[in-house]
Design an enzyme around this catalytic site. Structure first.
Site: not given
Length: 296
Positions: A107, A208, A264
């Site tokens: 990730d 982010y 994921h």
């Protein structure tokens, strides 16, 4: 430049940029080192099952709680979470280890692993990336496929305060979102205790928020070490079209492995397959001369 190695003592923490990072260090001290970088919203413990398998195979595994996740490494400014700062933390840890390592990430950790290997190939014996492709491949996917629809939360996470409040509420929409992505009940509980209750969530989200401060040149980095890209066809965050562009950025042996029926969350839900991919890539690196002696 690498400093002297740490083959006689465990690394439980290290310091960089005035911050202190917690580290899990397991396996034989003199074994080849696998550096494991976690993703969002997880910590080094997400690699526990993978580490045990690698340790049994004779590998030393080192997994840090990265910037924002370690309690003593939580700066508040967005720019402190730009990709360059996160990569700098990893380079400092490799310097502390004292020798080149097999770089592995999942990730967000995969993104940092790609950039680390691209900027400092002298520190990377091999690169194994889980779920997230080269930054350039990801950006191409955003512009030319449905990837942008799967990455809507990148924009949402730019908002102040609201995202972490939304994600911290137990049993609410955020947990349903996680559940649809394939997180199990155990995964959700680990996120509650190790991220939300641990106080890491606001800083994890800031990874982010640091993207606008990151150097766009990372999308052009070339990878010159043996590379393994592992993606799962149940991934709701990353599309295959984004993954398939990754090989364009690799000037070395490259392998793409697709795990069927896996979500994921590969390190916790397909730990044996994950460990096998890391070991295979590490063996390939040795066969091609990317060993500690030739890289030092």
């Amino acid at each position: 430049m690498l400093t002297s190695g740490s083959e006689t003592e465990r690394i439980t923490e290290y310091t960089h940029d005035g911050l202190v990072f917690d580290v899990l260090d397991q396996g034989p001290l003199d074994g080849p080192v696998v550096l494991l970088l976690h993703g969002f919203p997880e910590r080094a413990s997400s690699w526990s099952a993978v580490m045990a398998i690698l340790n049994d195979a004779g590998m030393r595994t080192i997994a840090p709680d990265q910037r924002g996740y370690s309690p003593r490494a939580r700066p508040r400014r967005r720019r402190d979470y730009r990709v360059g700062a996160l990569v700098g933390d990893v380079i400092a840890l490799i310097d502390r280890i004292g020798r080149p390592v097999h770089v592995v990430g999942h990730d967000w950790g995969a993104n940092i692993a790609w950039v680390t290997a691209g900027r400092r190939p002298d520190l990377a014996l091999s690169l194994t990336a889980f779920s997230v492709p080269h930054p350039g491949a990801f950006m191409t996917g955003l512009l030319s496929s449905k990837q942008i629809l799967h990455s809507w939360y990148f924009a949402f996470f730019q908002l102040p305060i609201l995202p972490e409040k939304w994600m911290a509420r137990p049993g609410q929409r955020a947990e349903k979102w996680y559940g649809r992505s394939g997180m199990t009940a155990d995964d959700l509980e680990r996120t509650r205790t190790e991220i939300v209750e641990y106080g890491a969530l606001p800083f994890a989200v800031t990874w982010y928020r640091g993207l606008p401060f990151s150097n766009p040149g990372i999308g052009r980095l070339r990878i010159t070490v043996p590379t393994s890209m592992v993606w799962s066809d149940g991934d709701t965050f990353i599309t295959r079209s984004a993954i398939e562009n990754a090989q364009r950025y690799v000037d070395a042996a490259y392998t793409l492995t697709v795990l069927p029926g896996i979500s994921h969350w590969i390190p916790t839900q397909a730990s044996r397959a994950a460990a096998a991919a890391i070991l295979t890539n590490a063996e390939l690196a040795v066969m091609q001369g990317f060993d500690t002696d030739s890289s030092a």
